[in-house]
Motif scaffolding. Structure first.
Motif, PDB file in Angstrom:
ATOM      1  N   GLY A  84      -6.949  13.524   0.282  1.00 13.58           N
ATOM      2  CA  GLY A  84      -6.950  14.974   0.199  1.00 13.58           C
ATOM      3  C   GLY A  84      -6.344  15.516   1.486  1.00 13.58           C
ATOM      4  N   LEU A  85      -6.701  16.735   1.841  1.00 11.58           N
ATOM      5  CA  LEU A  85      -6.204  17.319   3.083  1.00 11.58           C
ATOM      6  C   LEU A  85      -6.669  16.476   4.265  1.00 11.58           C
ATOM      7  CD1 LEU A  85      -6.943  21.059   2.274  1.00 11.58           C
ATOM      8  CD2 LEU A  85      -4.684  20.019   2.482  1.00 11.58           C
ATOM      9  N   THR A  86      -5.721  16.059   5.074  1.00 14.34           N
ATOM     10  CA  THR A  86      -6.004  15.181   6.215  1.00 14.34           C
ATOM     11  C   THR A  86      -5.376  15.805   7.457  1.00 14.34           C
ATOM     12  OG1 THR A  86      -5.898  13.287   4.707  1.00 14.34           O
ATOM     13  CG2 THR A  86      -5.849  12.814   7.068  1.00 14.34           C
ATOM     14  N   ARG A  87      -6.114  15.759   8.561  1.00 14.01           N
ATOM     15  CA  ARG A  87      -5.648  16.421   9.779  1.00 14.01           C
ATOM     16  C   ARG A  87      -4.512  15.627  10.434  1.00 14.01           C
ATOM     17  NH1 ARG A  87      -8.362  20.333  11.781  1.00 14.01           N
ATOM     18  NH2 ARG A  87     -10.346  19.526  10.996  1.00 14.01           N
ATOM     19  N   VAL A 141       0.865  -1.180   0.000  1.00 11.49           N
ATOM     20  CA  VAL A 141       0.000   0.000   0.000  1.00 11.49           C
ATOM     21  C   VAL A 141       0.901   1.229   0.000  1.00 11.49           C
ATOM     22  CG1 VAL A 141      -1.791   1.288   1.221  1.00 11.49           C
ATOM     23  CG2 VAL A 141      -1.803  -1.226   1.250  1.00 11.49           C
ATOM     24  N   ASN A 142       0.792   2.050  -1.038  1.00 11.34           N
ATOM     25  CA  ASN A 142       1.603   3.255  -1.164  1.00 11.34           C
ATOM     26  C   ASN A 142       0.732   4.490  -0.954  1.00 11.34           C
ATOM     27  OD1 ASN A 142       3.981   1.855  -1.760  1.00 11.34           O
ATOM     28  ND2 ASN A 142       3.581   1.876  -3.959  1.00 11.34           N
ATOM     29  N   LEU A 143       1.147   5.341  -0.031  1.00 13.82           N
ATOM     30  CA  LEU A 143       0.412   6.579   0.227  1.00 13.82           C
ATOM     31  C   LEU A 143       0.905   7.669  -0.717  1.00 13.82           C
ATOM     32  CD1 LEU A 143      -1.808   6.995   2.474  1.00 13.82           C
ATOM     33  CD2 LEU A 143      -0.423   4.927   2.704  1.00 13.82           C
ATOM     34  N   ALA A 144       0.065   8.054  -1.650  1.00 15.66           N
ATOM     35  CA  ALA A 144       0.351   9.171  -2.547  1.00 15.66           C
ATOM     36  C   ALA A 144      -0.454  10.372  -2.047  1.00 15.66           C
ATOM     37  CB  ALA A 144       0.011   8.808  -3.979  1.00 15.66           C
ATOM     38  N   SER A 145      -1.110  11.080  -2.918  1.00 16.21           N
ATOM     39  CA  SER A 145      -1.910  12.245  -2.536  1.00 16.21           C
ATOM     40  C   SER A 145      -2.688  12.700  -3.750  1.00 16.21           C
ATOM     41  CB  SER A 145      -1.007  13.383  -2.048  1.00 16.21           C
ATOM     42  OG  SER A 145      -1.723  14.600  -1.958  1.00 16.21           O
ATOM     43  N   VAL A 146      -3.811  13.385  -3.519  1.00 20.54           N
ATOM     44  CA  VAL A 146      -4.561  13.950  -4.646  1.00 20.54           C
ATOM     45  C   VAL A 146      -3.755  15.014  -5.379  1.00 20.54           C
ATOM     46  CG1 VAL A 146      -6.841  13.445  -3.707  1.00 20.54           C
ATOM     47  CG2 VAL A 146      -5.737  15.628  -3.152  1.00 20.54           C
ATOM     48  N   VAL A 147      -2.721  15.583  -4.727  1.00 18.82           N
ATOM     49  CA  VAL A 147      -1.923  16.582  -5.440  1.00 18.82           C
ATOM     50  C   VAL A 147      -1.142  15.953  -6.586  1.00 18.82           C
ATOM     51  CG1 VAL A 147      -1.754  18.062  -3.412  1.00 18.82           C
ATOM     52  CG2 VAL A 147       0.080  16.457  -3.895  1.00 18.82           C
ATOM     53  N   ALA A 148      -1.040  14.628  -6.607  1.00 14.91           N
ATOM     54  CA  ALA A 148      -0.458  13.965  -7.774  1.00 14.91           C
ATOM     55  C   ALA A 148      -1.282  14.237  -9.027  1.00 14.91           C
ATOM     56  CB  ALA A 148      -0.368  12.459  -7.530  1.00 14.91           C
ATOM     57  N   LEU A 149      -2.572  14.485  -8.853  1.00 14.41           N
ATOM     58  CA  LEU A 149      -3.474  14.742  -9.972  1.00 14.41           C
ATOM     59  C   LEU A 149      -3.624  16.230 -10.261  1.00 14.41           C
ATOM     60  CD1 LEU A 149      -6.314  12.228  -8.992  1.00 14.41           C
ATOM     61  CD2 LEU A 149      -4.390  11.832 -10.544  1.00 14.41           C
ATOM     62  N   GLU A 192     -10.206  -3.565   0.678  1.00 14.65           N
ATOM     63  CA  GLU A 192     -11.099  -4.718   0.808  1.00 14.65           C
ATOM     64  C   GLU A 192     -12.093  -4.798  -0.347  1.00 14.65           C
ATOM     65  OE1 GLU A 192     -10.958  -4.848   5.711  1.00 14.65           O
ATOM     66  OE2 GLU A 192     -12.663  -3.939   4.685  1.00 14.65           O
ATOM     67  N   MET A 193     -12.392  -3.658  -0.962  1.00 11.72           N
ATOM     68  CA  MET A 193     -13.286  -3.624  -2.123  1.00 11.72           C
ATOM     69  C   MET A 193     -12.560  -3.981  -3.415  1.00 11.72           C
ATOM     70  SD  MET A 193     -15.300  -0.086  -1.157  1.00 11.72           S
ATOM     71  CE  MET A 193     -16.063   0.081  -2.782  1.00 11.72           C
ATOM     72  N   GLY A 194     -11.244  -4.145  -3.333  1.00 10.65           N
ATOM     73  CA  GLY A 194     -10.478  -4.506  -4.513  1.00 10.65           C
ATOM     74  C   GLY A 194      -9.985  -3.335  -5.335  1.00 10.65           C
ATOM     75  N   GLU A 195     -10.025  -2.120  -4.774  1.00 12.66           N
ATOM     76  CA  GLU A 195      -9.580  -0.954  -5.525  1.00 12.66           C
ATOM     77  C   GLU A 195      -8.066  -0.948  -5.685  1.00 12.66           C
ATOM     78  OE1 GLU A 195     -13.072   2.300  -4.399  1.00 12.66           O
ATOM     79  OE2 GLU A 195     -11.081   2.506  -3.514  1.00 12.66           O
ATOM     80  N   GLY A 196      -7.607  -0.613  -6.880  1.00 14.32           N
ATOM     81  CA  GLY A 196      -6.187  -0.415  -7.103  1.00 14.32           C
ATOM     82  C   GLY A 196      -5.753   0.968  -6.682  1.00 14.32           C
ATOM     83  N   LEU A 197      -6.629   1.931  -6.865  1.00 12.39           N
ATOM     84  CA  LEU A 197      -6.421   3.298  -6.388  1.00 12.39           C
ATOM     85  C   LEU A 197      -7.633   3.704  -5.560  1.00 12.39           C
ATOM     86  CD1 LEU A 197      -5.017   5.099  -9.568  1.00 12.39           C
ATOM     87  CD2 LEU A 197      -3.728   4.292  -7.590  1.00 12.39           C
ATOM     88  N   THR A 198      -7.365   4.294  -4.413  1.00  9.33           N
ATOM     89  CA  THR A 198      -8.439   4.730  -3.525  1.00  9.33           C
ATOM     90  C   THR A 198      -8.310   6.232  -3.304  1.00  9.33           C
ATOM     91  OG1 THR A 198      -8.598   2.601  -2.396  1.00  9.33           O
ATOM     92  CG2 THR A 198      -9.399   4.522  -1.197  1.00  9.33           C
ATOM     93  N   LEU A 199      -9.374   6.961  -3.601  1.00  8.75           N
ATOM     94  CA  LEU A 199      -9.441   8.402  -3.356  1.00  8.75           C
ATOM     95  C   LEU A 199     -10.528   8.629  -2.310  1.00  8.75           C
ATOM     96  CD1 LEU A 199      -8.695   7.956  -6.572  1.00  8.75           C
ATOM     97  CD2 LEU A 199      -8.834  10.449  -6.588  1.00  8.75           C
ATOM     98  N   PRO A 200     -10.168   8.679  -1.038  1.00  7.83           N
ATOM     99  CA  PRO A 200     -11.170   8.680   0.029  1.00  7.83           C
ATOM    100  C   PRO A 200     -12.179   9.810  -0.053  1.00  7.83           C
ATOM    101  CG  PRO A 200      -9.023   8.159   0.931  1.00  7.83           C
ATOM    102  CD  PRO A 200      -8.794   8.569  -0.487  1.00  7.83           C
ATOM    103  N   SER A 201     -11.794  10.961  -0.626  1.00  7.16           N
ATOM    104  CA  SER A 201     -12.696  12.111  -0.648  1.00  7.16           C
ATOM    105  C   SER A 201     -13.615  12.151  -1.872  1.00  7.16           C
ATOM    106  CB  SER A 201     -11.888  13.416  -0.610  1.00  7.16           C
ATOM    107  OG  SER A 201     -11.184  13.553   0.588  1.00  7.16           O
ATOM    108  N   LEU A 202     -13.267  11.412  -2.903  1.00 10.14           N
ATOM    109  CA  LEU A 202     -14.005  11.537  -4.167  1.00 10.14           C
ATOM    110  C   LEU A 202     -15.364  10.859  -4.065  1.00 10.14           C
ATOM    111  CD1 LEU A 202     -13.663  12.646  -7.066  1.00 10.14           C
ATOM    112  CD2 LEU A 202     -12.928  10.353  -7.733  1.00 10.14           C
ATOM    113  N   PRO A 203     -16.472  11.631  -4.181  1.00  6.00           N
ATOM    114  CA  PRO A 203     -17.796  11.029  -3.995  1.00  6.00           C
ATOM    115  C   PRO A 203     -18.137   9.947  -5.014  1.00  6.00           C
ATOM    116  CG  PRO A 203     -17.915  13.427  -3.779  1.00  6.00           C
ATOM    117  CD  PRO A 203     -16.547  13.101  -4.322  1.00  6.00           C
ATOM    118  N   ASP A 204     -17.725  10.149  -6.258  1.00  7.92           N
ATOM    119  CA  ASP A 204     -18.105   9.217  -7.320  1.00  7.92           C
ATOM    120  C   ASP A 204     -16.856   8.793  -8.089  1.00  7.92           C
ATOM    121  OD1 ASP A 204     -19.227   7.761  -9.357  1.00  7.92           O
ATOM    122  OD2 ASP A 204     -20.695   9.289  -9.935  1.00  7.92           O
TER     123      ASP A 204
END
Length: 264
Positions: A187-190, A139-147, A224-236
């Protein structure tokens, strides 16, 4: 055999606080034994004692500064040789105060070592060892700023774009070897990372900032859902799927024998 369950023993970098410490706690709650890696020995010891007492898991502490070659290499060797480690959480990272032009070059170099070199070397070692066993998870922690690197000053976004690209490439290479690879783009995380780099989360709209417990829980759920990339803040996730489809659609036209007509 590839699985969507994080299990066994997890090595977590940057584990003394923030996202790393939260991953440690949530993985311990799922019954995983832990190897916690960070520079702050006192914090690591306190966290290890708490997790062992709360969840009955085995917790080992490794004090290491991953910007130092010898300490990074020692951890790399641990991943290559310790067959009990089934999960790698590449979380350690830093940012640099201010913009790129006026930044301290030594601090930028340290950031590149921690954000780029360390996850490269550690994920390479883990991939080699896990592929040989036919199972594991990285599991690699990137960031939405990559996009959206334009929206974050300095070289930090570039380091996270590297992590994203590395993760996508590694996932393809390991797809048939029983090793799951997940990239997490918060995204921004406390967390304390903003205080250390001179940023003030309190100055931002509260709806932009996710609590670290929620972010990590979403990341684990995404795995657990099988995602290769997870964007926790993205609604859709269909929005990202459309972006990715457009990116891949350019592929056949990105390397041709002649310049595009507009350059003639």
């Amino acid at each position: 055999m590839t699985t969507n369950t994080l299990q066994g023993k997890a090595l977590v970098t940057g584990a003394s606080s923030g996202i790393g410490a939260t991953y440690a706690r949530q993985l311990a709650a799922k019954g995983l034994d832990l190897v916690l890696v960070a520079r702050d020995q006192a914090r690591l010891d306190t966290l290890a004692q708490t997790l062992a007492a709360d969840f009955g898991v085995a917790v080992e502490v490794v004090k290491a500064d991953l910007t130092q070659a010898a300490e990074l290499q020692a951890l790399e060797q641990r991943l290559l040789t310790d067959s009990s480690i089934s999960v790698l959480i590449n979380n350690a990272g830093m940012t640099v105060e201010g913009g790129y032009v006026d930044a301290d070059p030594a601090r930028v170099e340290a950031m590149i070592q921690l954000n780029v070199l360390a996850p490269t070397r550690l994920s390479m070692a883990a991939a080699k060892a896990m592929a040989a066993r036919g199972q594991g998870a990285i599991v690699n922690l990137a960031s939405v700023v990559a996009l959206i690197p334009e929206q974050f000053a300095g070289a930090y976004g570039a380091t996270k774009a590297f992590v994203l690209g590395l993760t996508q490439s590694l996932a393809t290479e390991l797809a048939d070897k029983g090793v799951r690879v997940q990239g997490v783009l918060p995204g921004l995380t406390r967390t304390e990372i903003f205080e250390r780099s001179g940023h003030d989360l309190a100055a931002l709209p509260p709806e932009w900032v996710m609590e670290v417990e929620d972010m990590v829980a979403a990341a684990i759920k995404g795995f657990e859902m099988g995602e290769g990339l997870t964007l926790p803040s993205l609604p859709d996730m269909a929005d990202f799927a459309a972006y990715d489809k457009a990116r891949l659609a350019m592929g056949p036209r990105l390397s041709l024998s002649n310049p595009a007509p507009r350059y003639r």
